[in-house]
Structures are given as structure tokens and as C-alpha cells.
Design an enzyme around this catalytic site. Structure first.
Site, PDB file in Angstrom:
ATOM      1  CG  HIS A 438     -34.383   2.447  -6.358  1.00  0.00           C
ATOM      2  ND1 HIS A 438     -35.035   3.396  -7.106  1.00  0.00           N
ATOM      3  CD2 HIS A 438     -33.634   3.150  -5.466  1.00  0.00           C
ATOM      4  CE1 HIS A 438     -34.677   4.604  -6.699  1.00  0.00           C
ATOM      5  NE2 HIS A 438     -33.827   4.479  -5.691  1.00  0.00           N
ATOM      6  CD  GLU A 439     -32.510   2.315  -2.139  1.00  0.00           C
ATOM      7  OE1 GLU A 439     -31.383   2.839  -2.267  1.00  0.00           O
ATOM      8  OE2 GLU A 439     -33.550   2.987  -2.052  1.00  0.00           O
ATOM      9  CG  HIS A 443     -29.181   4.687  -5.744  1.00  0.00           C
ATOM     10  ND1 HIS A 443     -29.232   5.815  -6.529  1.00  0.00           N
ATOM     11  CD2 HIS A 443     -30.362   4.650  -5.058  1.00  0.00           C
ATOM     12  CE1 HIS A 443     -30.385   6.442  -6.327  1.00  0.00           C
ATOM     13  NE2 HIS A 443     -31.084   5.748  -5.448  1.00  0.00           N
ATOM     14  CD  GLU A 497     -33.458   8.638  -5.841  1.00  0.00           C
ATOM     15  OE1 GLU A 497     -33.890   7.477  -5.955  1.00  0.00           O
ATOM     16  OE2 GLU A 497     -32.606   8.956  -5.000  1.00  0.00           O
TER      17      GLU A 497
END
EC number: 3.4.14.4
Length: 691
Positions: A438-439, A443, A497
Site C-alpha cells: 500500500h505504502e 502511494h 487510500e
């Protein structure tokens, strides 16, 4: 409300490994972080600072001997424990609204018992008198646009948000004048019959400037001012600590970051803060990692103004080495995302992805200080997409926060009984990788189509790229001066997100990724079990997210919760029966099951379709199509409202975190950790000695 589960954020093992000057740097940076507490409280609710003062005053009145205080006040132990539960939750969330969900929580101790506790001295009694009504009052039940059921501390004054046209013009005026919104609040009032708006800007310096707003028709009869000096006292304290910290930096980059950050706090100029962020990115693998500023816009109803945040973390070398191993090969996996045309390395990846993925600095840290309303397991910063895209970013995983997920059985009641043990045994393994992906890739990927400045583009506007959604040339992009948050507003954080969560789930079946973390056919936890658990988590978290939806306002209280629900709704519609929800209203039983045999055949393509849509909308500034898609997908219908009732009925106990403190003993720094109890949480905050 259930009693909170208190988790100790242990940091001693990492702190002990620091050199003397690094400990001093960490100490003063932690002091700076905690000095922002009252800014956060002020951003949460009008009564939050008063509640904080009451809790600390009660602690000091009895020096932590709560039983003696209760005895003297003729308050039973059960009532005392209810107050301590409230106090620990309040301090851990830095306010009387949950950091995750934005829902108000009130004391379960009776008003009469609390009044008796506060009668121990006149100062405490007076503090309670000022806030007693607001502490217990519901509504407002959650944060959101000002109204009968919600409130916000970012917009105040009568009907501050009633005119979207005026607000849009004020935003454009700020954009024209290079006034970034993140460190501002907006106040509306009448003066001599004139409608006035003050843009309150956080800074140490105080000044007032009348803004020329005549270029906007909706502002012609309005009086617009920029008023500097919001949160002045706290920012002055923060800067004082930063000056002390600057004596102990490890390299010139850290020195520069501190000076640029102080200048931005002194003047309120976020261009200086953006420069500090660019410098911060160049400070690779620091022995003490820090984050400080107005960072996350989750709580602003319009999605652009940010809450203050202060973080100090100490890296763990072995975990950090593992994360950087993934970062160094991450470009291989970027090529597998749905919008990438072909190839890796120097071969173009298409119009919606950077040609080359530059590995970020990726560290696993133990948090010494995490001053925020929500303590996330991982973060990706800076929150400026142009800086991310053009210069780079950092990823940070908080290992001592992650450990809380290992011991918690979140959403276990939503799993069939015969699956629960396996789900609990595998949940953390898949969750950790999900957060990491996810990070770093959620992003960290994507390329915006932008008019960099007037008539200068990072693509050919006369021959725009084709949209993979329609096959036609794209018809929207970011105009000069526009930003992701400015264009997408209230949708920006939840869509961002959601897209990041989708990337993590989409890539979690990649064998080479799993192998980096030691998951192979020879490991105890098998890849197939980890993948299955990931898809089961998508169902569980989708249902759990409903707890942060407010039926009275029809609003979502948390960006991640809305994202999880939207993903699950998409999977229910689009994955050809992969998921089954079993609901029994009579027994308050709700479970979700996944067809294990068809996860990759049905589930992954479905995730890819949703991911592609959000990604293209995001890259092309196509807010209208994105809003139509995402708002419909995250709409809570009658069936889901029934599910929500069961989710709330079985809601997991809230989590409270207990941080360490540092103290100077001569020229040495001593670390103190506290017992993981509600008393320990209160004591830790009292000993920070915030004024």
C-alpha cells in the site's frame, strides 16, 4: 462502549542503540512533536483543550493515586475505572472523537461522580464547569460539515459552509495568491453588515492582510482577509524545541530541514514547508526519522486542510534492510499494474506511469513519539503528489504499532467459526505485506497529466493519450496550479487510500514479493494461505468499515473505512459470486466467505478493473466521473444498514496507545516507558508537561 485495549509502544531496544548526540536529537524532536498537541485538540472540537486540562489537573491533584482521589470524593471504583477508560481514549486519540471514524465518545462515568472527582480543588472544579455540558452532549455525534449532527473546527462562524460558490472562489483566490490551504482554517462573520471571511493561517508571526477579491463575482460584496498567527503559542514552543534539536543533527540535510520547517512555522508560508519536504526526502536512512507539520487532511469536510502531526521514529536495521530489498526490485512489479503498457526499466510504461520507478527510502521504525489523532501502521510522505512524482518520497512502517495488529482479533466475529483459527493465525502475515505494498506502490505509483505552467504540459494536449477505460483521447487534466486535493476535494483522501489498498491487494499474489518476506512453499505459512487470507480480509474489512458510517448524516467518518466498503461492494458486484455474505438478524450473526478455488481467477481481475478506473480518473483530474463511480459504489443501502447494525453490535474494543517519554539528566537522555494500562497512558501524558 467496551474498555479500551491498551498497547505499549515499546522503543527501548531501538533507543538504546543510539549514540549520545542522536539521543539528544531524538529527545528534542520528540519534545517538538508533543508540543503540537494543543493544535490538534483545537482542530478537533471547542471543548477538547479543556478536557485535556481537566484530565491532567485530576492526575496532578492526586499525583496518580486514583483510589485515594475516589475515596476522598466518595466515588466507587467502577465509576473511577469508567473515567480512566475515557481519559486514556481521549489522550490516545488526542481529542474526544475517535481518530479512526471521527465519532464522538462520551464518558460513561455519571456526571455526578465526575463532579465529585473534580471537587478535589477549585481549579479542577472550574475546568469541569466550563466543559461538562459539551463533554457529554450528543449530537454532535461525529465530525463533519457544521449541522445538527456534526461539527468541525476547521470552519466556524454562522453558516461558514453554506455557499459552495463562495468557498470555491475563496479556494481559487488562495490558489492565485499561492496561499496553500493545509495550515489554514476559515472563519465567517458579519461586520457592519458586510459578509466577512478570515483565512486563519498557522504561524508565529501575527499580521492581517486584506485580499483583493474583486476578480471573483461571488466575492465582490465580501471582505476577505488573511490573518496570520493561528496556533501561535504552540508553534513558538515547537520552534524553540527545533532550535535545540538543531545542535544535534547528524548531517547538513537535517539542519536544512529544521531551518526550513522553522521558517515555515514562523511565517506560515507553506512553500517553505514544501522546500523542507524536498530536503527531507534527500536525508536517506537517518538514524532518527522525523515528521512534523500540517500533514493529513482526513478530518477536513472539504478534504484540503490538514491536521498537525509530529512523529519521531528510530529505525530497526534488520527490518529496514528487508523493506529496502523490496524497494530495490519494486520496478519489476510496477510493470504488472493494470495501466502499464509494457516493459520495465527504460522502456516506457505508458502515459499514466513514470518511466522509471525510483526506489524510495523505506524504513521500519519504532515510534518514540507519534503525536496524532490516528496512529497508522505505515505512512507515505510527503502528501504533495507533484513532489512525489518529480522528486520522490519516503515510506515508513511503524513496527511497534504493527505489533498491535498481531495480537488483535479485529473482525474475527465476521468469519465463519470453522475458519476463525486459520484467519487469526494468518491475518498478520497478509496484513503486513498489504500495508507495505500500500505504502510503496499504492502511494508511490502513477503519473499525473499536468499543465505545468501556462501552455506548458507534460504530455501533448493536441494529441492526448487514449484512455484505457473508453479508448478515446482523455478530455481532462490538471490545469496550471491545480493539485490533486484541490480538484478532488472531499473525495481526494478516500479515493487515494482506496487506490493504494487496491494496489496492495492486487499484487499480493506475486511469488517474488512473497519470497522477499520469506513466504514460499517451504515456509510454515504457505503463499496460498496468505493470499486466501488477504481476500478474506477484504470482505471482513469491508463489513467492518460500516461502523464508521453515520446513517443520520449519510456520511463516512474515515477515509480507509469508506475505501474498504467500496472495494467489497465492487467485489460483490463484479467477481461473479466469489463472495457470500450470511446474515441472520435474529442471532446478530454476520459472516463473509470466499470461494477459495476461484480467488485469482475471479478476484484479481475484479480488483484490477476497479483499480484501473480509479487510477485513470486520478491521473487525468476526472473528478466528475470519479465522483459518480465512487459515491454510488460507497452508498450504504438498506441491506448494508442491517449489516451495519450487527457490525456495531459486535464492534471490537477500541485501542489506546501508551508512548514512552524522554528526560534530560545532565547531558544524558533517559527513556521512561509506562505500564500498558489506562493509568499508564494518563501518567505518560501528565509527565510530558505540556503547558
Amino acid at each position: 462502549m467496551s474498555s479500551p485495549v491498551v498497547f505499549q509502544l515499546c522503543v527501548a531496544s531501538a533507543f538504546d542503540g543510539l549514540a549520545k548526540h542522536e539521543r539528544l536529537y531524538a529527545h528534542w524532536m520528540a519534545k517538538a512533536a508533543w508540543r503540537g498537541t494543543r493544535i490538534i485538540l483545537r482542530q478537533v472540537s471547542p471543548e477538547a483543550n479543556g478536557v485535556f486540562d481537566l484530565i491532567i489537573s485530576l492526575y496532578r491533584s492526586c499525583q496518580g493515586d486514583w483510589e485515594q482521589l475516589a475515596t476522598d470524593a466518595d466515588v466507587g471504583l467502577e465509576e473511577l475505572h469508567k473515567f480512566l477508560n475515557y481519559a486514556a481514549l481521549f489522550l490516545s486519540n488526542i481529542g474526544n472523537y475517535f481518530g479512526s471514524g471521527d465519532q464522538k465518545f462520551v464518558p460513561e462515568i455519571s456526571k455526578e461522580a465526575l463532579i465529585r472527582l473534580a471537587s478535589s480543588n477549585s481549579q479542577t472544579k472550574e475546568l469541569l464547569n466550563h466543559i461538562l455540558k459539551d463533554m457529554y452532549q450528543q449530537p454532535p455525534a461525529s465530525l463533519g460539515p457544521p449541522g445538527p449532527f456534526t461539527q468541525t473546527a476547521y470552519y466556524f462562524g454562522d453558516n461558514c459552509l453554506e455557499s459552495p460558490e463562495v468557498l470555491s472562489s475563496i479556494s481559487k483566490l488562495m490558489e492565485d495568491l499561492s496561499i496553500h490551504p493545509e495550515n489554514t482554517r476559515l472563519q465567517r462573520y458579519k461586520e457592519s453588515g458586510t459578509d466577512c471571511y478570515d483565512i486563519l493561517q498557522a504561524s508565529v508571526d501575527e499580521s492581517t492582510e486584506v485580499l483583493n477579491s474583486t476578480t471573483y463575482r461571488s466575492l465582490e460584496d465580501k471582505h476577505i482577509r488573511l490573518v496570520r498567527g493561528d496556533h501561535r503559542e504552540e508553534l513558538e514552543q515547537v520552534c524553540r524545541c527545533l532550535r535545540r534539536a538543531s545542535r544535534y543533527t547528524s548531517n547538513p540535510a537535517q539542519q536544512q530541514v529544521l531551518h526550513q520547517t522553522m521558517d515555515s512555522f514562523l511565517l506560515g508560508d507553506l512553500e517553505l514547508y514544501r522546500e523542507a519536504q524536498k530536503t527531507w526526502i534527500t536525508d536517506k536512512a537517518p538514524t532518527v526519522e522525523t515528521v512534523l507539520g500540517f500533514v493529513e487532511p482526513y478530518r477536513d469536510p472539504l478534504g484540503v486542510r490538514a491536521e498537525f502531526e509530529g512523529i519521531v521514529g528510530i529505525p530497526e536495521p534488520s527490518e529496514t534492510e528487508l523493506l529496502n530489498k523490496l524497494a530495490n526490485v519494486a520496478d519489476i512489479f510496477v510493470a504488472k499494474l493494470p495501466w502499464v503498457n509494457e516493459g520495465t526499466g527504460s522502456i516506457r510504461k505508458g502515459p499514466f506511469e513514470k518511466d522509471i520507478f525510483d526506489p524510495p527510502d523505506f524504513s521500519s521504525v519504532q515510534s518514540l513519539a507519534y503525536c496524532s489523532s490516528n496512529i497508522f501502521p505505515g505512512i507515505n510522505l510527503p502528501n504533495y503528489n507533484d513532489i512525489r512524482q518529480d522528486i520522490g518520497y519516503k515510506n515508513i512502517i511503524f513496527s511497534n504499532r504493527m505489533l498491535a495488529e498481531r495480537i488483535r482479533a479485529r473482525g474475527l466475529q465476521l468469519v465463519a467459526e470453522n475458519e476463525q483459527e486459520r484467519y487469526q493465525n494468518h491475518r498478520f502475515h497478509s496484513y503486513y505485506i498489504w500495508v507495505v505494498l500500500h505504502e510503496i506502490l499504492g502511494h508511490g505509483t502513477g503519473r499525473f497529466l499536468v499543465e505545468v505552467f501556462k501552455d506548458n504540459y507534460n504530455f501533448d494536449p493536441m494529441n492526448p493519450p487514449l484512455s484505457p477505460l473508453t479508448g478515446n483521447p482523455v478530455d481532462s487534466w490538471y490545469r496550471a496550479g491545480q493539485t490533486w486535493t484541490g480538484v478532488f476535494g472531499d473525495l481526494a483522501t478516500t479515493v487515494d487510500e482506496c487506490r493504494a489498498e487496491l494496489v496492495g491487494a492486487y499484487l499480493i499474489d506475486e511469488p517474488d514479493i512473497l519470497a522477499v518476506f520469506g513466504y514460499t512453499e517451504d515456509s510454515v505459512v504457505k503463499p496460498k494461505d496468505l493470499i486466501y487470507n488477504m481476500y478474506l480480509q477484504l470482505g471482513v474489512d469491508g463489513l467492518r468499515g460500516l461502523a464508521n458510517y453515520d446513517p443520520s448524516t449519510r456520511k463516512w467518518g474515515q477515509a480507509h473505512s469508506r475505501a474498504h466498503y467500496a472495494i467489497f461492494r465492487h467485489l460483490l458486484r463484479d467477481s461473479d459470486g466469489l463472495y457470500t455474505v450470511h446474515f441472520d438478524p435474529h442471532t446478530h450473526r454476520l459472516t463473509v466467505q470466499v470461494d477459495r478455488m476461484n480467488i485469482l481467477r475471479k478476484g484479481k481481475p475484479s480488483l484490477g478493473r476497479m483499480l484501473l478506473m480509479l487510477h485513470v480518473y486520478r491521473c487525468t483530474a476526472d473528478v466528475s466521473r470519479c465522483r459518480a463511480f465512487y459515491e454510488e459504489l460507497s452508498q450504504v443501502d438498506e441491506e448494508a444498514l442491517q449489516w451495519r447494525d450487527v457490525v456495531v453490535y459486535h464492534k471490537d474494543p477500541p485501542l489506546a496507545f501508551c508512548h514512552a517519554n524522554t528526560f534530560l539528566s545532565g547531558d544524558e537522555v533517559q527513556l521512561k516507558e509506562y505500564e500498558p494500562t489506562t493509568r499508564g497512558v494518563v501518567q505518560s501524558w501528565a509527565e510530558r508537561e505540556l503547558v
